[in-house]
Design a protein around this motif. Structure first.
Motif, PDB file in Angstrom:
ATOM      1  N   ARG A   1      29.877  39.289  49.509  1.00  0.00           N
ATOM      2  CA  ARG A   1      31.219  39.765  49.170  1.00  0.00           C
ATOM      3  C   ARG A   1      31.198  41.249  48.827  1.00  0.00           C
ATOM      4  NH1 ARG A   1      32.629  35.091  45.329  1.00  0.00           N
ATOM      5  NH2 ARG A   1      32.556  36.765  43.819  1.00  0.00           N
ATOM      6  N   LYS A   2      30.171  41.695  48.121  1.00  0.00           N
ATOM      7  CA  LYS A   2      30.082  43.113  47.766  1.00  0.00           C
ATOM      8  C   LYS A   2      29.822  43.981  48.993  1.00  0.00           C
ATOM      9  CE  LYS A   2      28.817  42.459  42.985  1.00  0.00           C
ATOM     10  NZ  LYS A   2      27.850  42.687  41.920  1.00  0.00           N
ATOM     11  N   ILE A   3      29.047  43.476  49.954  1.00  0.00           N
ATOM     12  CA  ILE A   3      28.796  44.225  51.186  1.00  0.00           C
ATOM     13  C   ILE A   3      30.096  44.388  51.969  1.00  0.00           C
ATOM     14  CG2 ILE A   3      27.631  44.151  53.430  1.00  0.00           C
ATOM     15  CD1 ILE A   3      25.249  42.801  51.959  1.00  0.00           C
ATOM     16  N   LEU A   4      30.882  43.301  52.097  1.00  0.00           N
ATOM     17  CA  LEU A   4      32.166  43.398  52.793  1.00  0.00           C
ATOM     18  C   LEU A   4      33.126  44.326  52.050  1.00  0.00           C
ATOM     19  CD1 LEU A   4      32.982  39.812  54.098  1.00  0.00           C
ATOM     20  CD2 LEU A   4      32.350  41.826  55.414  1.00  0.00           C
ATOM     21  N   ALA A   5      33.113  44.312  50.729  1.00  0.00           N
ATOM     22  CA  ALA A   5      33.967  45.208  49.951  1.00  0.00           C
ATOM     23  C   ALA A   5      33.602  46.665  50.221  1.00  0.00           C
ATOM     24  CB  ALA A   5      33.863  44.896  48.469  1.00  0.00           C
ATOM     25  N   ALA A   6      32.318  46.944  50.371  1.00  0.00           N
ATOM     26  CA  ALA A   6      31.883  48.302  50.687  1.00  0.00           C
ATOM     27  C   ALA A   6      32.337  48.729  52.079  1.00  0.00           C
ATOM     28  CB  ALA A   6      30.368  48.412  50.570  1.00  0.00           C
ATOM     29  N   GLN A   7      32.560  47.763  52.978  1.00  0.00           N
ATOM     30  CA  GLN A   7      33.044  48.047  54.326  1.00  0.00           C
ATOM     31  C   GLN A   7      34.563  48.157  54.389  1.00  0.00           C
ATOM     32  OE1 GLN A   7      31.430  44.900  56.753  1.00  0.00           O
ATOM     33  NE2 GLN A   7      29.332  45.591  56.476  1.00  0.00           N
ATOM     34  N   GLY A   8      35.255  47.973  53.263  1.00  0.00           N
ATOM     35  CA  GLY A   8      36.697  48.124  53.230  1.00  0.00           C
ATOM     36  C   GLY A   8      37.483  46.833  53.107  1.00  0.00           C
ATOM     37  N   TRP A   9      36.823  45.692  53.129  1.00  0.00           N
ATOM     38  CA  TRP A   9      37.503  44.419  52.946  1.00  0.00           C
ATOM     39  C   TRP A   9      37.868  44.260  51.478  1.00  0.00           C
ATOM     40  CZ3 TRP A   9      38.397  40.333  56.492  1.00  0.00           C
ATOM     41  CH2 TRP A   9      37.973  40.595  57.798  1.00  0.00           C
ATOM     42  N   THR A  10      39.034  43.671  51.209  1.00  0.00           N
ATOM     43  CA  THR A  10      39.442  43.393  49.837  1.00  0.00           C
ATOM     44  C   THR A  10      39.708  41.905  49.699  1.00  0.00           C
ATOM     45  OG1 THR A  10      41.757  43.848  50.336  1.00  0.00           O
ATOM     46  CG2 THR A  10      40.442  45.679  49.464  1.00  0.00           C
ATOM     47  N   PHE A  11      39.568  41.394  48.483  1.00  0.00           N
ATOM     48  CA  PHE A  11      39.817  39.971  48.257  1.00  0.00           C
ATOM     49  C   PHE A  11      40.304  39.746  46.843  1.00  0.00           C
ATOM     50  CE2 PHE A  11      35.451  40.680  47.039  1.00  0.00           C
ATOM     51  CZ  PHE A  11      35.273  39.911  45.893  1.00  0.00           C
ATOM     52  N   THR A  12      40.952  38.624  46.651  1.00  0.00           N
ATOM     53  CA  THR A  12      41.394  38.190  45.335  1.00  0.00           C
ATOM     54  C   THR A  12      41.342  36.674  45.288  1.00  0.00           C
ATOM     55  OG1 THR A  12      43.111  38.401  43.649  1.00  0.00           O
ATOM     56  CG2 THR A  12      43.847  38.046  45.898  1.00  0.00           C
ATOM     57  N   VAL A  13      41.327  36.134  44.110  1.00  0.00           N
ATOM     58  CA  VAL A  13      41.340  34.685  43.941  1.00  0.00           C
ATOM     59  C   VAL A  13      42.661  34.137  44.452  1.00  0.00           C
ATOM     60  CG1 VAL A  13      41.305  32.839  42.213  1.00  0.00           C
ATOM     61  CG2 VAL A  13      39.814  34.814  41.952  1.00  0.00           C
ATOM     62  N   ASN A  14      42.621  32.997  45.093  1.00  0.00           N
ATOM     63  CA  ASN A  14      43.835  32.337  45.557  1.00  0.00           C
ATOM     64  C   ASN A  14      44.515  31.690  44.357  1.00  0.00           C
ATOM     65  OD1 ASN A  14      45.840  30.966  46.854  1.00  0.00           O
ATOM     66  ND2 ASN A  14      44.488  29.539  47.903  1.00  0.00           N
ATOM     67  N   HIS A  15      45.587  32.319  43.846  1.00  0.00           N
ATOM     68  CA  HIS A  15      46.261  31.827  42.657  1.00  0.00           C
ATOM     69  C   HIS A  15      47.098  30.583  42.929  1.00  0.00           C
ATOM     70  CE1 HIS A  15      44.889  35.123  40.211  1.00  0.00           C
ATOM     71  NE2 HIS A  15      45.240  35.949  41.162  1.00  0.00           N
ATOM     72  N   ALA A  16      47.361  30.262  44.178  1.00  0.00           N
ATOM     73  CA  ALA A  16      48.103  29.053  44.517  1.00  0.00           C
ATOM     74  C   ALA A  16      47.236  27.810  44.378  1.00  0.00           C
ATOM     75  CB  ALA A  16      48.654  29.155  45.938  1.00  0.00           C
ATOM     76  N   GLU A  17      45.937  28.016  44.336  1.00  0.00           N
ATOM     77  CA  GLU A  17      44.996  26.909  44.217  1.00  0.00           C
ATOM     78  C   GLU A  17      44.940  26.434  42.760  1.00  0.00           C
ATOM     79  OE1 GLU A  17      40.321  26.207  45.248  1.00  0.00           O
ATOM     80  OE2 GLU A  17      40.952  28.139  44.512  1.00  0.00           O
ATOM     81  N   ARG A  18      44.777  25.159  42.586  1.00  0.00           N
ATOM     82  CA  ARG A  18      44.608  24.589  41.249  1.00  0.00           C
ATOM     83  C   ARG A  18      43.189  24.031  41.140  1.00  0.00           C
ATOM     84  NH1 ARG A  18      48.617  26.014  37.979  1.00  0.00           N
ATOM     85  NH2 ARG A  18      50.673  25.560  38.753  1.00  0.00           N
ATOM     86  N   PRO A  19      42.214  24.890  40.875  1.00  0.00           N
ATOM     87  CA  PRO A  19      40.822  24.433  40.875  1.00  0.00           C
ATOM     88  C   PRO A  19      40.467  23.623  39.629  1.00  0.00           C
ATOM     89  CG  PRO A  19      40.922  26.696  40.194  1.00  0.00           C
ATOM     90  CD  PRO A  19      42.331  26.304  40.571  1.00  0.00           C
ATOM     91  N   LEU A  20      39.465  22.800  39.772  1.00  0.00           N
ATOM     92  CA  LEU A  20      38.916  22.094  38.633  1.00  0.00           C
ATOM     93  C   LEU A  20      38.073  23.055  37.799  1.00  0.00           C
ATOM     94  CD1 LEU A  20      37.741  18.843  40.409  1.00  0.00           C
ATOM     95  CD2 LEU A  20      39.764  19.146  39.011  1.00  0.00           C
ATOM     96  N   ARG A  21      38.074  22.883  36.521  1.00  0.00           N
ATOM     97  CA  ARG A  21      37.267  23.691  35.603  1.00  0.00           C
ATOM     98  C   ARG A  21      37.582  25.173  35.674  1.00  0.00           C
ATOM     99  NH1 ARG A  21      31.775  20.866  37.274  1.00  0.00           N
ATOM    100  NH2 ARG A  21      32.310  18.764  36.657  1.00  0.00           N
TER     101      ARG A  21
END
Length: 74
Positions: A33-53
């Protein structure tokens, strides 16, 4: 569709461009994920998801050509 962080690739949620998740042998998936971020990709947690824990299972991704969804917190 949000990409699961354990998949060997990520998809841009805007234009559907696909990129392989670079994970050097023996490295934790966060390294990729950090390598892709260095290449210009961005990401965030999917807030629509209701994860366990309260741990996220999926992320929303944006490629370098699309508007960013988030910036990587270092």
């Amino acid at each position: 569709m949000p990409t699961d962080y354990r998949e060997p690739y990520v998809d841009c949620d805007t234009c559907q461009r696909r990129a392989d998740l670079p994970t050097p042998a023996g490295a934790h998936y966060t390294v990729g994920r950090k390598i892709l971020a260095a290449q210009g990709w961005t990401f965030t947690v999917n807030h629509a998801e209701r994860p366990l824990r309260l741990l996220p299972h999926t992320y929303l991704w944006a490629c370098p050509e699309c508007p960013p969804v988030a910036t990587l917190a270092q």
